[in-house]
Design an enzyme around this catalytic site. Structure first.
Site, PDB file in Angstrom:
ATOM      1  N   GLY A 240       0.799  -1.213   0.000  1.00 44.52           N
ATOM      2  CA  GLY A 240       0.000   0.000   0.000  1.00 44.52           C
ATOM      3  C   GLY A 240       0.837   1.271   0.000  1.00 44.52           C
ATOM      4  CG  HIS A 241      -1.230   5.077   0.095  1.00 51.08           C
ATOM      5  ND1 HIS A 241      -2.130   6.076  -0.190  1.00 51.08           N
ATOM      6  CD2 HIS A 241      -1.658   4.538   1.261  1.00 51.08           C
ATOM      7  CE1 HIS A 241      -3.042   6.136   0.744  1.00 51.08           C
ATOM      8  NE2 HIS A 241      -2.773   5.214   1.645  1.00 51.08           N
ATOM      9  CG  ASN A 242       1.800   7.221   2.234  1.00 52.58           C
ATOM     10  OD1 ASN A 242       2.351   7.884   1.368  1.00 52.58           O
ATOM     11  ND2 ASN A 242       0.532   7.392   2.570  1.00 52.58           N
TER      12      ASN A 242
END
EC number: 2.3.1.191
Length: 347
Positions: A240-242
């Site tokens: 997922g992002h980050n």
């Protein structure tokens, strides 16, 4: 370049170790059960020791401790037979180097930097202002969008995609169908609908990273999603992002890492693992396959397992035994309750 056929002494000259017996020539690495006289095999786990006696392998890689039981066999003695086997296999598996040139059907946009040493395959696409290092291989139908930076000898297999603004280090390998830098799953509820949050970060992959087929690494919402040097990610994994993943961590197939998870270095994450978002996993953590990680793991070196609730591997193994005995334990409990009831009735 080692020849297609080589002797045990040639192998040890390249990789170290000690050969014993005849200095025979071998042509390939094979499992003990399949190996023939022209092959070299290995014994990494003592429980397969009996297979050595039945094997037709011309030579076998063993530890010093195991070697004493195989007098008369041609051996290479190594500190870590499994690692040594991997290095021998690499010797017999030639690394494909880029054949410089751009296929006539490929598209290279103005402003892109593509050294003459790079290989750009049929229907591949290189976006504007993207910079490729020396010796990159962008194979058929692979896409590198605009404003990306790729280090030396990066390989994108057919149909791999790198979205705009991403950075890949040296010797990165992206397998077919993988997508690096698609939008992260960022949404804000607007009362009666969801409002998409622009994902303005990118993805940064360190040196020697390998990404399996059909794996997705989402771009960050505001800062980059980062994967450290030497990390290997299997097929069909979602990052997922980050997320921030350290160096030399391995993640097996079907795992899903939610957004904003920080994973340390030298972690081992089994297949089918799922994590909640915004947690931290310490260095050298091992997570068993199928585990649901619901909170941070702050102590380095922990071995974690269990679908729910997450626990240490020791606790999970003990509880797993109890689960299989629940029916028996329930019957015993009912018997004891009945005996207690009968005892009260007679008083």
């Amino acid at each position: 370049m080692i020849p297609a056929t080589c002797t045990l002494s040639q192998i040890t000259a390249r990789l170290g170790g000690e050969w014993r017996g005849e200095d025979i020539s071998v042509t390939a690495v094979r499992p003990l059960a399949d190996a023939q006289a022209e092959h070299i095999s290995f014994l990494a786990n003592p429980k397969y020791k009996a297979e050595v006696h039945d094997s037709s392998a011309g030579a076998i890689i063993v530890s010093a401790k195991a070697a004493d039981g195989f007098e008369g066999r041609n051996l290479i003695v190594a500190d870590d037979p499994y690692l040594y086997f991997a290095k021998v296999a690499r010797l017999f598996s030639p690394v494909v180097k880029a054949r410089g040139g751009i296929h006539p059907t490929a598209v290279v946009e103005p402003g892109a930097t593509v050294p003459a040493s790079c290989e750009i395959g049929a229907n591949a696409y290189i976006g504007a202002n993207t910079v490729l290092g020396e010796g990159c291989r962008i194979l058929a139908n692979a896409v590198v969008q605009h404003d990306c930076k790729l280090g030396d000898e990066v390989v994108l297999h057919p149909n791999a995609v790198v979205y705009y603004g991403c950075t890949l280090g040296r010797h990165v390998e992206i397998h077919s169908g993988a997508v690096i830098g698609a939008d992260g799953f960022g949404l804000a509820f607007a009362g009666d609908s969801w409002f998409k949050i622009p994902q303005t970060g990118a993805v940064t992959l360190g040196d020697d990273v390998e990404i399996g087929s059909n794996t997705n690494i989402d771009r960050g919402a505001m800062s980059d999603t980062i994967v450290g040097n030497g990390t290997k990610i299997d097929n069909q994994v979602q990052i997922g992002h980050n997320c921030k993943i350290g160096s030399h961590t391995v993640i097996a197939a079907k795992t899903g890492i939610s957004g904003s998870v920080t994973i340390g270095s030298y972690c081992i994450i089994g297949g089918g693992v799922g994590t909640v978002g915004h947690i931290e996993i310490a260095d050298k953590t091992t997570i068993g396959g199928g585990t649901s990680v619901t909170h941070s793991i702050t102590e380095s070196g922990k071995h974690i397992a269990g679908i729910f609730p997450m626990s240490t591997h020791k606790e999970w193994a003990r509880n797993a035994v109890y689960i299989h005995r629940l029916s028996e334990m329930n019957k015993r409990l009912k018997t004891l309750e009945q005996q207690l009831s009968d005892s009260k009735d007679t008083q």
